[in-house]
Motif scaffolding. Sequence first.
Motif, PDB file in Angstrom:
ATOM      1  N   TRP A  20      22.038  10.257 -28.160  1.00 47.69           N
ATOM      2  CA  TRP A  20      21.147  11.398 -28.323  1.00 47.69           C
ATOM      3  C   TRP A  20      21.756  12.450 -29.239  1.00 47.69           C
ATOM      4  O   TRP A  20      22.973  12.530 -29.385  1.00 47.69           O
ATOM      5  CB  TRP A  20      20.854  12.065 -26.963  1.00 47.69           C
ATOM      6  N   CYS A  21      20.869  13.256 -29.809  1.00 49.75           N
ATOM      7  CA  CYS A  21      21.295  14.491 -30.472  1.00 49.75           C
ATOM      8  C   CYS A  21      20.385  15.600 -29.966  1.00 49.75           C
ATOM      9  O   CYS A  21      19.158  15.553 -30.161  1.00 49.75           O
ATOM     10  CB  CYS A  21      21.197  14.386 -31.988  1.00 49.75           C
ATOM     11  N   LEU A  22      20.979  16.580 -29.287  1.00 50.76           N
ATOM     12  CA  LEU A  22      20.236  17.715 -28.757  1.00 50.76           C
ATOM     13  C   LEU A  22      20.492  18.920 -29.652  1.00 50.76           C
ATOM     14  O   LEU A  22      21.640  19.247 -29.954  1.00 50.76           O
ATOM     15  CB  LEU A  22      20.676  18.030 -27.331  1.00 50.76           C
TER      16      LEU A  22
ATOM     17  N   ALA B  82      11.883  15.649 -26.927  1.00 48.32           N
ATOM     18  CA  ALA B  82      12.305  16.499 -25.800  1.00 48.32           C
ATOM     19  C   ALA B  82      11.261  16.543 -24.698  1.00 48.32           C
ATOM     20  O   ALA B  82      11.610  16.552 -23.502  1.00 48.32           O
ATOM     21  CB  ALA B  82      12.605  17.912 -26.306  1.00 48.32           C
TER      22      ALA B  82
ATOM     23  N   ARG C 262      25.907  15.915 -30.027  1.00 54.61           N
ATOM     24  CA  ARG C 262      25.661  14.532 -30.415  1.00 54.61           C
ATOM     25  C   ARG C 262      26.452  13.599 -29.529  1.00 54.61           C
ATOM     26  O   ARG C 262      27.673  13.722 -29.405  1.00 54.61           O
ATOM     27  CB  ARG C 262      26.045  14.334 -31.881  1.00 54.61           C
TER      28      ARG C 262
ATOM     29  N   ASN D 185      10.970  14.435 -32.499  1.00 56.94           N
ATOM     30  CA  ASN D 185      11.466  15.210 -31.361  1.00 56.94           C
ATOM     31  C   ASN D 185      10.869  14.671 -30.069  1.00 56.94           C
ATOM     32  O   ASN D 185       9.661  14.730 -29.857  1.00 56.94           O
ATOM     33  CB  ASN D 185      11.089  16.681 -31.557  1.00 56.94           C
TER      34      ASN D 185
ATOM     35  N   GLU E  35      15.423  20.714 -28.950  1.00 49.98           N
ATOM     36  CA  GLU E  35      14.885  19.499 -29.552  1.00 49.98           C
ATOM     37  C   GLU E  35      15.814  18.343 -29.220  1.00 49.98           C
ATOM     38  O   GLU E  35      17.022  18.514 -29.122  1.00 49.98           O
ATOM     39  CB  GLU E  35      14.763  19.663 -31.068  1.00 49.98           C
ATOM     40  N   LEU E  36      15.227  17.154 -29.074  1.00 51.44           N
ATOM     41  CA  LEU E  36      16.013  15.978 -28.710  1.00 51.44           C
ATOM     42  C   LEU E  36      15.607  14.808 -29.604  1.00 51.44           C
ATOM     43  O   LEU E  36      14.420  14.539 -29.799  1.00 51.44           O
ATOM     44  CB  LEU E  36      15.777  15.615 -27.244  1.00 51.44           C
ATOM     45  N   TYR E  37      16.635  14.105 -30.136  1.00 55.54           N
ATOM     46  CA  TYR E  37      16.393  12.988 -31.038  1.00 55.54           C
ATOM     47  C   TYR E  37      17.178  11.769 -30.581  1.00 55.54           C
ATOM     48  O   TYR E  37      18.324  11.888 -30.131  1.00 55.54           O
ATOM     49  CB  TYR E  37      16.786  13.364 -32.465  1.00 55.54           C
TER      50      TYR E  37
ATOM     51  N   ASP F 290      16.422  12.793 -37.728  1.00 53.88           N
ATOM     52  CA  ASP F 290      15.933  13.802 -36.769  1.00 53.88           C
ATOM     53  C   ASP F 290      14.469  14.139 -37.050  1.00 53.88           C
ATOM     54  O   ASP F 290      14.084  15.306 -37.193  1.00 53.88           O
ATOM     55  CB  ASP F 290      16.792  15.072 -36.842  1.00 53.88           C
TER      56      ASP F 290
ATOM     57  N   VAL G 143      17.333  16.321 -21.640  1.00 55.26           N
ATOM     58  CA  VAL G 143      17.542  17.703 -22.082  1.00 55.26           C
ATOM     59  C   VAL G 143      18.248  18.500 -20.987  1.00 55.26           C
ATOM     60  O   VAL G 143      19.205  19.237 -21.255  1.00 55.26           O
ATOM     61  CB  VAL G 143      16.192  18.357 -22.442  1.00 55.26           C
TER      62      VAL G 143
END
Length: 252
Positions: free
Chosen positions: A206-208, A234, A202, A232, A219-221, A229, A241
């Motif tokens: 972004w949160c990967l 990504a 995090r 996605n 996944e990417l948020y 979340d 990513v």
Amino acid sequence: DAAAELADQPSGGGLLWLHTRGFGGPWDAPTPVIRELVEEDDPEPPVSVVPKDGPIDPVAEPDARFVAACRYAAQVAVLDACLGAWLDAVDDRLRDAPPRVVLLGLRGYALGEHGACGIESPAPYNEARHVPLLIRDGAAVAPGRRWAKGLVPLSATPNMLAMLAHDESEPPKPAAYATDAAVDAAACGALTLRGAGATGLRTADWCLIAPHTRDEPAELYVKPDDRWDANNVASRAADIVDELLPRIRGVD
């Protein structure tokens, strides 16, 4: 009797720490409370005290999320009623010096947002980290008033100690203790989030989420906009990513 033990604390202060199983224990909400949340055409929740825990297949179990959410909401109502009764008992015994009461959740509870229910989320999605923080400072406000904040940083202990040591006449500000520490890029840059089947990274933007099985896609948020979340991105931000994934997997 926790209220009695609080009354026996020295007048100069003290700390009584109570730990409950919360949603990890039996879901014992009365059936009428659950049925109040269900309309005529809705699926009927089962009569059970066993928490909903495990995978949910949205195709094979189209109503499973709804049923789990109804049972969960009824259990929240029961726990809230128990908390109210406990606070009344504390106030009755400590009418002249009501203590500061802090209720802090330690783990979230997934309700099928990403294909699973339960405390042990397979991946570190936000529902696993979204917890309540309720503060009632009896010396500063009328009994019964509560503040709430949703997110608690992963390093909660120092913040809890600061909160309990608060001696000003004004009530403590929950935002000073309960913040999503990951959004402060200047302070921490990024946070690594652990799950049973995936690791997350995090940052401020972004949160990967990277599954431990490397043949599964990451996944990417977008943060903070995508709080739960849900979207996605990504496939549309492959460069992000590629930039973040090595930081999780420890490769150049």
